[in-house]
Design a protein around this motif. Structure first.
Motif, mmCIF file in Angstrom:
data_model
loop_
_atom_site.group_PDB
_atom_site.id
_atom_site.type_symbol
_atom_site.label_atom_id
_atom_site.label_comp_id
_atom_site.label_asym_id
_atom_site.label_seq_id
_atom_site.Cartn_x
_atom_site.Cartn_y
_atom_site.Cartn_z
ATOM 1 N N SER A 233 0.810 -1.218 0.000
ATOM 2 C CA SER A 233 0.000 0.000 0.000
ATOM 3 C C SER A 233 0.843 1.269 0.000
ATOM 4 O O SER A 233 0.305 2.368 -0.168
ATOM 5 N N LEU A 234 2.140 1.137 0.194
ATOM 6 C CA LEU A 234 3.006 2.310 0.216
ATOM 7 C C LEU A 234 3.175 2.861 -1.199
ATOM 8 O O LEU A 234 3.445 2.109 -2.143
ATOM 9 N N ALA A 235 3.041 4.151 -1.306
ATOM 10 C CA ALA A 235 3.221 4.784 -2.615
ATOM 11 C C ALA A 235 4.666 4.672 -3.073
ATOM 12 O O ALA A 235 4.951 4.487 -4.260
ATOM 13 N N THR A 236 5.589 4.787 -2.132
ATOM 14 C CA THR A 236 7.016 4.643 -2.420
ATOM 15 C C THR A 236 7.556 3.494 -1.582
ATOM 16 O O THR A 236 7.720 3.637 -0.362
ATOM 17 N N PRO A 237 7.827 2.340 -2.162
ATOM 18 C CA PRO A 237 8.321 1.197 -1.392
ATOM 19 C C PRO A 237 9.625 1.518 -0.669
ATOM 20 O O PRO A 237 10.480 2.249 -1.187
#
Length: 512
Positions: free
Chosen positions: A67-71
């Motif tokens: 769900s993280l926009a930036t892993p």
């Protein structure tokens, strides 16, 4: 190589921000703002994602990561509560697909709704879980937990003995339970320094306020003493802002102290947004110049726990102050007699050597017992004999010889390798009994078998073997290892020689 693995390899102090996943866009946005910083006071900053902290219905660590926009290079948790081998293997596969290669393996605290005596809940214990993960992913970074904040000999010594198993099972580092006792933090470091192959220790920290202290009363294994609560209440009486400022100052001081002690890093809980991170960083920057040694740090730490008209804080619970190395307990006469009787009975029927054992083994391995009706009869007979004696739940893979005849099934979590971190003064996390692993430790100490508690890594019970008789399995012939004749007799001899060397090495290591 992941950020955490690199930091541990290079002996760089690392900060791990714990994230408990909730379906909240604000929480994820706050985490991403924190992780965009990439460092705290120049120290590498990474994130760990909790697993089943509240219930099995929580968002999974993998779902949270995705769900993280930036892993980010996250350290995912795996909690063994209400889990089996296949659950762990499935998570490993999904982590591979996500490009992740580091995992913190925990047995897990009590599952909400789990009441002993009702429907059992199975916990995949951390020791066999580490073995499974290490075998499946040899090159991954694997961590486990240690709770040194124990103040009775049985629970404290058993905790360290189990931690040795975790290291043997493949743990690359250990994360400590949340705690505030600096002497126990140093005790854990001293214990680790004595291990054959010392591994990094990471301390779990949280800024402590009066409200959080009340919350921690319900967290298994967390210790907040009455004198600590008195100080926190006095701070809150001044003002909420004053109490908050003092809690951040103490957190910063504790980070600095642990770095000076030699910890590899800190695992920060309760920092939920960028403003809290900035406040912590400001305190760290102000305090670092004033503490270059533990001798300089200790007075500041003690002062941070002082309030006017209150006595000095003690971090040990009332009436309990055990430290590693102190010997205070032994098995009761009843515990000794019970051990001797069960050990003698086991030797008589199960040692494969005497006439009674051979006759019993012949009887229970007849083809008759493989039929469904006869198998149920044998299962009922074993359960009827062993349940009154040891609390047996017929797991189908009896481990009594490895647990000093204290059945792992009498632990509400079914743990065989040692205690979880949730005991309190040797009382089970469930509150209805003494920890069975404390009893096991007393017996082992008294009969000279403590090496059993540190060396025998007991595998998990496979779900398909439960509620079957273990007797036929016990007497089955050991599997024969066949060596393929790739290069004729010479190859066979080389393989046999390698196996002999391996076994001798294992025995030598155990003797050490």
């Amino acid at each position: 190589m992941s950020l955490l693995k690199t930091a541990l390899h290079e002996h760089a102090f690392v900060c791990i921000m714990e994230f408990v996943p909730k379906p909240s866009a604000e929480r994820f946005a706050a985490l991403e703002a924190i992780m965009a910083r990439k460092q705290l006071c120049g120290w590498p900053l990474t994130v760990s994602v909790g697993d089943r902290v509240g219930s099995p219905l929580d968002m999974s660590p993998l779902d949270a990561f995705n769900s993280l926009a930036t892993p980010v290079p996250a350290l995912l948790h795996f909690s063994g509560k209400a889990r089996e081998r296949h659950d762990l293997l499935s998570q490993l596969q999904h982590m591979d697909a996500a490009g992740l290669d580091q995992l913190l393996i925990l047995t897990g605290d009590r599952l909400p709704g789990h009441t002993p005596g009702q429907q059992p809940v199975r916990y995949l214990e951390s020791v066999p879980a580490l073995q499974i993960a290490r075998q499946a992913r040899p090159n991954w970074l694997l961590g486990a937990a240690l709770n040194p904040f124990k103040y009775r000999e049985e629970e404290g010594a058993a905790q360290y003995l189990k931690a040795e198993k975790k290291l043997s099972a493949g743990a690359d580092f250990l994360t400590l339970q949340l705690g505030y006792d600096d002497q126990k933090h140093q005790e854990a470091l001293q214990w680790m320094a004595r291990q054959r192959t010392p591994k990094p220790l990471i301390a779990c920290l949280m800024a402590l306020t009066h409200g959080r202290a009340q919350m921690l009363e319900h967290v298994a294994g967390a210790v907040v003493t009455p004198s600590m609560r008195d100080v926190l209440a006095a701070e809150l009486a001044v003002s909420k802002a004053y109490a908050q400022a003092r809690s951040i100052q103490r957190l910063a001081l504790q980070v600095i102290g642990l770095k000076l002690m030699g910890y590899a890093g800190v695992h920060l809980s309760g920092v939920h947004d960028l403003a809290q991170l900035h406040a912590l960083e400001q305190e760290l920057e102000q305090l670092q110049d004033g503490a270059h040694s533990l001798a300089e740090w200790a007075p500041a730490w003690a002062a941070s726990w002082q309030m006017p008209d209150l006595p000095a804080v003690t971090f040990t619970p009332p009436g309990a102050d055990w430290r590693l190395g102190q010997s205070r307990v032994s098995a009761s006469p009843r515990e000794r007699v019970r051990y001797r009787l069960l050990s003698g009975m086991h030797g008589f029927l199960f040692d494969h050597e005497n006439w009674a054992s051979r006759a019993f083994g012949w009887a229970v391995t007849r083809p008759l017992w493989a039929t469904p009706g006869a198998a149920r009869l044998l299962h009922g007979l074993e359960r009827g004999v062993k349940r009154p004696l040891v609390g047996c739940d017929t797991c189908g893979s009896c481990r009594l010889q490895d647990t000093l005849y204290i059945c792992p099934e009498s632990c509400p979590k079914g743990l065989a390798n040692g205690p979880c971190g949730g005991t309190s003064l040797n009382r089970c996390e469930f509150g209805d009994r003494e920890c069975v692993h404390g009893v096991k430790y007393r017996v082992a100490k008294t009969v000279g078998e403590t090496d059993v508690l540190r060396e025998r890594l007991i595998p998990c019970v496979e779900v398909e073997s439960r509620h079957r008789s273990s007797w036929p399995v016990w007497f089955q012939p050991a599997p024969v290892v066949k060596v393929e004749p790739v290069a004729g007799v010479a190859a066979v001899r080389r393989a046999a020689g390698s196996e002999s060397v391996r076994r001798k090495t294992e025995i030598a290591e155990m003797d050490n």
